[in-house]
Design a protein around this motif. Structure first.
Motif, PDB file in Angstrom:
ATOM      1  N   THR A  55       0.895  -1.150  -0.603  1.00 43.48           N
ATOM      2  CA  THR A  55       0.229  -0.081  -0.010  1.00 43.48           C
ATOM      3  C   THR A  55       1.162   0.991   0.466  1.00 43.48           C
ATOM      4  N   GLU A  82       1.301   1.837  -7.000  1.00 45.60           N
ATOM      5  CA  GLU A  82       0.474   0.858  -7.431  1.00 45.60           C
ATOM      6  C   GLU A  82      -0.243  -0.107  -8.121  1.00 45.60           C
ATOM      7  N   GLU A 102      -2.895  -3.986  -0.637  1.00 44.63           N
ATOM      8  CA  GLU A 102      -4.254  -2.967  -0.725  1.00 44.63           C
ATOM      9  C   GLU A 102      -5.596  -3.431  -0.718  1.00 44.63           C
ATOM     10  N   SER A 143      -5.750  -9.859  -3.299  1.00 43.93           N
ATOM     11  CA  SER A 143      -5.884  -8.350  -2.398  1.00 43.93           C
ATOM     12  C   SER A 143      -5.504  -8.070  -0.797  1.00 43.93           C
ATOM     13  N   HIS A 156      -5.621  -5.470   3.332  1.00 44.65           N
ATOM     14  CA  HIS A 156      -5.112  -4.299   4.382  1.00 44.65           C
ATOM     15  C   HIS A 156      -6.308  -4.209   4.301  1.00 44.65           C
TER      16      HIS A 156
END
Length: 553
Positions: A214, A234, A259, A291, A293
């Protein structure tokens, strides 16, 4: 036994095996209906029917995805589980092996970051126990998450050296350069037998994997730990490496990205967040993004890019099958994102023995009962009793006027009844220390408004009541802030404040705390402050009231 890439033949259909009715209603939408997406985002028809267990005529890949494990090697009992244990290393190992066994296709196991930090069994070994678990269950790759830096980049480098999997990030650079740190690898390419029989019965499958961290890491990690590094865009990093891997012969390109996004209805609808923007900006989309986070359950296709996320702490994981149906098209089938109930599998005995060795090293402190709660303390709503309890503990411990606690440092809920040391450690796992300072009233008012930038509180306070306008102009949202003494905070006044050392360094965007004077690093660990405070309260511990942030509109 190393379980890396050990596919076996089993014709069982995934939908009937994994989806458990009534537990996650939204998972019904994740059944066997394929989502077919080409590398450029174009749709394509699947070239087969169900055929999961048959010898593949086309190149196929099974992806098992986890994220935000945070060292949860032992099972937990989250509120939604109705008293059943979920997750933990031995159960997860069994789930992973079952998912491998049910398809005659190569399988990769990848993680989207924040691997180690979060429990005493992991933290008290500086992450060694968690990396050993990842090695044993056969992870192929993991993304570098922001919390991988919690014990400094030097410790991260040691864990990367220990890992038998690739720990990846394509957007971490040495500050002021386009050079990767010596321990950072942007991508990896793995080649796997296309079926259990191997060549010549089937061709090898080549998989390119890209890691992403991230871009918010400078404020989401201890600022002093990440100051030597820059965190690039990203989408730009993905666009840079996807064609490199495809040109290098990758049949599939998968991104593991620390992320994510948030969805308003289940894992599929009303979604928002950074990953939506990243996907929209891609010009070289991968075949799948695993993904992390945001600690959410996701199964979405923003801008035509398949994205999955499996909650957090090993309580769910994603099972996705990829099939190359033509030179420029890949079919993506999200098979399931099952909750990992311990009572649904036979826990892996090798992993149990691994954990027993580390439990002997850490000691019996994990099960010590520290307090008894009269009711659950859950992280629901913009302000909740658990956050106020933590802020009260910090202010009482050091004897100042105001405490400010960031919600990101409150990692899980507490159930009612006996509370063990391990339970409290999971709530505050970072080992942050308390820092006191004197703040001018003007800076303190900015600090109190900072958690309100989203229109409602994203932090907790002690010693003060704040009245604010939810839709007020930034910098002028606070109507009034009154200390427990009855004194109104004035711009030119001077006030003693306590925060954790992460915030004291400007973490989470609290730059105004860098203006503090008479700064004292007490050395008191936040968890110790909470334990001592609970010991001084009546038992069972009462639930602190809410209402310290009050909206006037």
């Amino acid at each position: 036994m190393n379980r890396r890439n050990t596919p076996r033949s089993n014709p069982a259909k995934m939908c009937g095996k994994w989806l458990i009715p009534g537990l996650l209603m939204s998972m019904l939408a994740l059944g066997c209906a394929p989502v077919s997406v080409g590398p450029s985002g174009s749709t394509a028809a699947a070239a087969r029917g169900d055929g999961v267990g048959s010898t593949p005529a086309l190149k196929r890949l099974r992806v098992l995805g986890t994220n935000d494990f945070h060292g949860h090697l032992r099972p937990t009992t989250p509120p939604w589980a109705n008293g059943r244990e979920v997750g933990g290393g031995p159960a997860l190992a069994a789930y992973f092996q079952r998912a491998r066994d049910e398809v005659d296709a190569p399988t990769i196991l990848i993680d989207a970051g924040d691997v180690m930090q979060g429990t005493p069994l992991s933290n008290l070994t500086s992450g060694r126990s968690t990396v050993d678990f990842y090695n044993e269950v056969g992870y192929t790759a993991a993304a570098i998450g922001n919390h991988e830096f919690d014990w400094t980049a030097e410790t991260l480098a040691e864990r990367i050296e220990q890992a038998e999997f690739d720990w990846l990030s394509a957007n971490i650079f040495v500050a002021g350069s386009d050079t990767f740190p010596t321990w950072a690898t942007p991508t990896t390419m793995v080649s796997l037998p296309g079926c259990a029989a191997g060549p010549p019965a089937c061709d090898s499958v080549h998989v390119g994997i890209i890691g992403i961290t991230t871009q918010t890491t400078p404020t989401a990690a201890m600022p002093s730990h990440v100051a030597p590094f820059a965190f690039g865009d990203e989408a730009e990093a993905i666009d840079r490496w996807v064609p490199v891997l495809r040109d290098g012969g990758a049949d599939f390109v998968v991104v593991t990205a620390h992320e994510g996004a948030y969805c308003g209805i289940g894992p599929t609808e009303n979604c928002r967040g950074p990953m939506m923007d990243i996907a929209a900006r891609l010009t070289q989309p991968p075949d799948l993004i695993v993904s992390g986070h945001t600690h959410t359950l996701l199964s979405i296709t923003p801008s035509g890019v398949p994205v999955v996320q499996g909650g957090s702490y090993g309580t769910n994981f994603s099972i996705v099958d990829l099939e190359r149906v033509s030179a420029d098209s890949v079919a993506v089938h999200v098979r399931a994102q099952p909750p990992t109930f311990v009572d649904q599998v036979v826990p892996d005995p090798e992993i149990e023995r691994l954990l027993d060795r580390y439990l002997a090293e850490v000691g019996p402190i994990l099960d010590d009962v520290v307090a008894t709660l009269e009711a659950p303390l859950l992280r629901h709503g913009p302000e909740y009793p658990l956050g106020n309890l933590i802020a009260d503990a910090q202010r009482t411990t050091v004897g100042v006027q105001v405490a400010i606690m960031n919600n990101g440092g409150i990692r899980t809920d507490l159930g009612s009844g006996p509370v063990r040391y391990e339970d409290l450690f999971r709530v505050q796992p970072f080992g942050n220390t308390l820092v006191t300072m004197t703040l001018a009233g003007e800076a303190l008012l900015r600090a109190l408004e900072h958690p309100l930038n989203g229109g409602r509180s994203a932090g907790h306070v002690s010693g003060v009541r704040v009245r604010y306008r939810r839709n007020g102009e930034p910098g002028r949202r606070i109507v009034e802030a009154i200390l427990d003494s009855g004194e109104v905070i004035r711009a030119h006044g001077q006030y003693r404040v306590v925060v954790n050392n992460f915030l004291a360094e400007g973490g989470d965007g609290f730059d105004m705390l860098l203006e503090g004077a008479d700064v004292e690093h007490t050395g008191i660990v936040d968890l110790d402050a909470l334990i001592d405070y609970l010991a001084a309260l009546p038992s069972p511990t009462p639930v602190p009231p809410v209402g310290r942030f009050q909206s006037v509109d």
